[in-house]
Design a protein around this motif. Structure first.
Motif, PDB file in Angstrom:
ATOM      1  N   ASP A  53       0.758  -1.145  -0.058  1.00 44.39           N
ATOM      2  CA  ASP A  53       0.092  -0.043  -0.016  1.00 44.39           C
ATOM      3  C   ASP A  53       0.901   1.331   0.069  1.00 44.39           C
ATOM      4  OD1 ASP A  53      -2.048   1.964   0.309  1.00 44.39           O
ATOM      5  OD2 ASP A  53      -2.686   1.161   2.324  1.00 44.39           O
ATOM      6  N   PRO A  54       1.080   1.997  -1.078  1.00 43.84           N
ATOM      7  CA  PRO A  54       1.975   2.969  -1.166  1.00 43.84           C
ATOM      8  C   PRO A  54       1.384   3.958  -0.453  1.00 43.84           C
ATOM      9  CG  PRO A  54       0.554   2.916  -3.184  1.00 43.84           C
ATOM     10  CD  PRO A  54       0.406   1.583  -2.350  1.00 43.84           C
ATOM     11  N   THR A  55       0.263   4.300  -0.197  1.00 42.34           N
ATOM     12  CA  THR A  55      -0.281   5.447   0.780  1.00 42.34           C
ATOM     13  C   THR A  55       0.346   5.530   2.123  1.00 42.34           C
ATOM     14  OG1 THR A  55      -2.271   4.053   1.540  1.00 42.34           O
ATOM     15  CG2 THR A  55      -2.491   5.643  -0.617  1.00 42.34           C
ATOM     16  N   VAL A  56       0.887   4.573   2.631  1.00 43.88           N
ATOM     17  CA  VAL A  56       1.743   4.436   3.792  1.00 43.88           C
ATOM     18  C   VAL A  56       2.538   5.368   4.028  1.00 43.88           C
ATOM     19  CG1 VAL A  56       2.676   2.837   5.356  1.00 43.88           C
ATOM     20  CG2 VAL A  56       0.625   2.085   4.465  1.00 43.88           C
TER      21      VAL A  56
ATOM     22  N   ASP B 207       6.474  10.354   3.825  1.00 43.61           N
ATOM     23  CA  ASP B 207       7.746  10.288   3.608  1.00 43.61           C
ATOM     24  C   ASP B 207       8.435  10.886   2.541  1.00 43.61           C
ATOM     25  OD1 ASP B 207       7.692   8.829   6.185  1.00 43.61           O
ATOM     26  OD2 ASP B 207       7.512   7.080   5.179  1.00 43.61           O
ATOM     27  N   TRP B 208       7.396  11.102   1.502  1.00 39.51           N
ATOM     28  CA  TRP B 208       7.837  11.510   0.191  1.00 39.51           C
ATOM     29  C   TRP B 208       8.223  13.106   0.232  1.00 39.51           C
ATOM     30  CZ3 TRP B 208      10.029   8.088  -3.016  1.00 39.51           C
ATOM     31  CH2 TRP B 208       9.703   6.926  -3.197  1.00 39.51           C
TER      32      TRP B 208
ATOM     33  N   CYS C 132       4.975   7.639  -4.569  1.00 36.44           N
ATOM     34  CA  CYS C 132       5.615   6.310  -4.611  1.00 36.44           C
ATOM     35  C   CYS C 132       5.032   5.475  -5.926  1.00 36.44           C
ATOM     36  CB  CYS C 132       5.398   5.606  -3.133  1.00 36.44           C
ATOM     37  SG  CYS C 132       5.948   4.002  -3.317  1.00 36.44           S
ATOM     38  N   ARG C 133       5.844   5.022  -6.529  1.00 35.98           N
ATOM     39  CA  ARG C 133       5.269   4.112  -7.628  1.00 35.98           C
ATOM     40  C   ARG C 133       5.481   2.582  -7.183  1.00 35.98           C
ATOM     41  NH1 ARG C 133       6.978   3.737 -13.812  1.00 35.98           N
ATOM     42  NH2 ARG C 133       5.834   1.882 -14.380  1.00 35.98           N
TER      43      ARG C 133
END
Length: 124
Positions: A46-49, A53-54, A60-61
């Motif tokens: 799950d990139p939303t986690v 951090d970005w 995040c891909r």
């Protein structure tokens, strides 16, 4: 008197990749220029986690090359079926790949030195 344990070198290979099993599968995928990277399913990543951090404006891909061959010959390894079923899928991959590497080296289940009376390991 302590039983002498022979020094051995295990020389065998095995591997599992997203494109298949073994060196031949990897070589074939490379020669055919296969791209095993695909969007990851949400239940696996799950990139939303990582949104916080970005850096601002970047995301995040979520692509990856998934290994989906978790097979394990638990009978050959004398592993109880319930124990194999309870293992994490990557433990099954690691154990199965290790067994394949030993088989590639010519070592089959039940072969090898008898270490029962060899005593504790010692520095060599």
């Amino acid at each position: 008197m302590r039983k002498q344990v022979p020094r051995i070198a295990v020389v065998g290979t095995a591997a599992r990749f997203a494109v298949g099993r073994g060196r031949e599968a990897l070589a074939r995928a490379m020669s055919e220029r296969q791209r095993p990277f695909h969007p990851l399913p949400r239940e696996r990543f799950d990139p939303t986690v990582f949104d916080l951090d970005w850096p601002k404006g970047q995301t995040c891909r979520a692509d990856g090359a998934l290994i989906d061959d978790y097979s394990l010959d638990f009978r050959a390894l004398r592993l109880p079926p319930m124990a194999a079923e309870k293992m994490h899928r990557m433990e099954r991959v690691a154990l199965g790949t290790m067994a394949e590497a030993l088989a590639d080296a010519g070592i089959r289940t039940g072969q090898g030195p008898d270490l029962q009376d060899a005593g504790p390991p010692r520095d060599v």
